[in-house]
Scaffold this active site. Structure first.
Site, PDB file in Angstrom:
ATOM      1  N   ASP A   1      -3.180 -22.202  45.130  1.00  0.00           N
ATOM      2  CA  ASP A   1      -3.513 -22.633  43.874  1.00  0.00           C
ATOM      3  C   ASP A   1      -3.838 -23.803  43.408  1.00  0.00           C
ATOM      4  OD1 ASP A   1      -3.161 -19.800  43.224  1.00  0.00           O
ATOM      5  OD2 ASP A   1      -0.965 -19.872  43.251  1.00  0.00           O
TER       6      ASP A   1
ATOM      7  N   GLU B   1      -7.002 -22.728  41.856  1.00  0.00           N
ATOM      8  CA  GLU B   1      -6.955 -21.361  41.276  1.00  0.00           C
ATOM      9  C   GLU B   1      -8.080 -21.530  40.098  1.00  0.00           C
ATOM     10  OE1 GLU B   1      -5.520 -17.612  40.148  1.00  0.00           O
ATOM     11  OE2 GLU B   1      -6.462 -18.595  41.563  1.00  0.00           O
TER      12      GLU B   1
END
Length: 252
Positions: A108, A80
């Site tokens: 992420d 992320e």
């Protein structure tokens, strides 16, 4: 809300959030609630990764101070916050190296200890509802899901919370602090309710309209984001700048 975000989040996080929004053609000055949500999500991802390493025996350890041993590697790979091209490059590299299944959507984080991708969620609603939405979108049992709320609740795949209780408590405390600071500034209701956010936006735009015969004041406020910031994942100590303390929201 924009002023709140710039005051209460680390400048590096603010800059990454701005870049992410601009990549999708979104304006942080207009979509301020999304700006705040992205900064919050980024900070949780960094806090999730922070202090966690893997030693030469492959064991997960926590190192909070001092120079980390050269044989230590970060337990989590932060995906992320990168631009999409770089993020997919990292994901493909991880899949080729570890043999794990390539996810359909960008996750992420990647956990090198458990050998799995992680999807982090931060919700203003019921954690179980948001968890089901995430699971329905991802449609993969290989990606681990971990949801946090601003009220201290959390939910994770098979009740496997990955981190130790103290690390998760730091994240929950930070989220609760953000909520309290928003509430003290009258921002929480609009952050939670899209309808209220639209009403507030119309009100703000109306207040910004120049009155006839009145001079228009133009703000030249400079963003606190570092202009020469290197991407955090290019630094072997990529979270060092965030470790000492996350910026505490100054009181009005």
């Amino acid at each position: 809300m924009e002023d709140f975000v710039r005051q209460c989040f680390n400048p590096m996080i603010v800059e990454l959030a701005e870049k992410a929004m601009k990549e999708y053609g979104e304006d942080p000055k207009i979509e301020t609630n999304k700006f705040a949500a992205i900064c919050t999500h980024l900070e949780v991802c960094f806090m999730y990764s922070d202090f966690h390493f893997i030693d030469e025996r492959g064991e997960s350890i926590i190192v909070e101070s001092g120079d980390p041993n050269a044989l230590l590697k970060h337990r989590f790979e932060i995906i992320e916050g990168r631009d999409r091209t770089m993020a997919w490059t990292v994901v493909n590299s991880i899949c080729n190296t570890t043999g794990v299944e390539k996810p359909k959507f960008l996750p992420d984080l990647y956990d090198y200890k458990e050998n799995r991708f992680i999807e982090i969620g931060v919700t203003r609603r019921e954690v179980h509802i948001y968890y089901l939405e995430k699971a329905n979108k991802i449609k993969s049992e290989k990606t681990h899901i971990h949801i946090f709320s601003f009220t201290g609740e959390e939910m994770a795949t098979k009740a496997d919370y990955t981190l130790d209780e103290e690390s998760r408590a730091r994240i929950k405390t930070r989220l609760f602090t953000i909520r309290q600071e928003m509430a003290s500034r009258g921002l929480w209701d609009s952050f939670v309710s899209p309808r209220e956010a639209k009403r507030q936006l119309k009100k703000d735009l109306k207040l910004q309209e120049p009155c006839a015969g009145s001079p228009t004041k133009v703000s030249h406020r400079t963003s606190p984001a570092l202009k020469t910031l290197e991407p955090m994942w290019m630094d072997s100590n990529r979270t060092a700048a965030l470790r000492a303390s996350f910026l505490k929201c100054p009181k009005k």
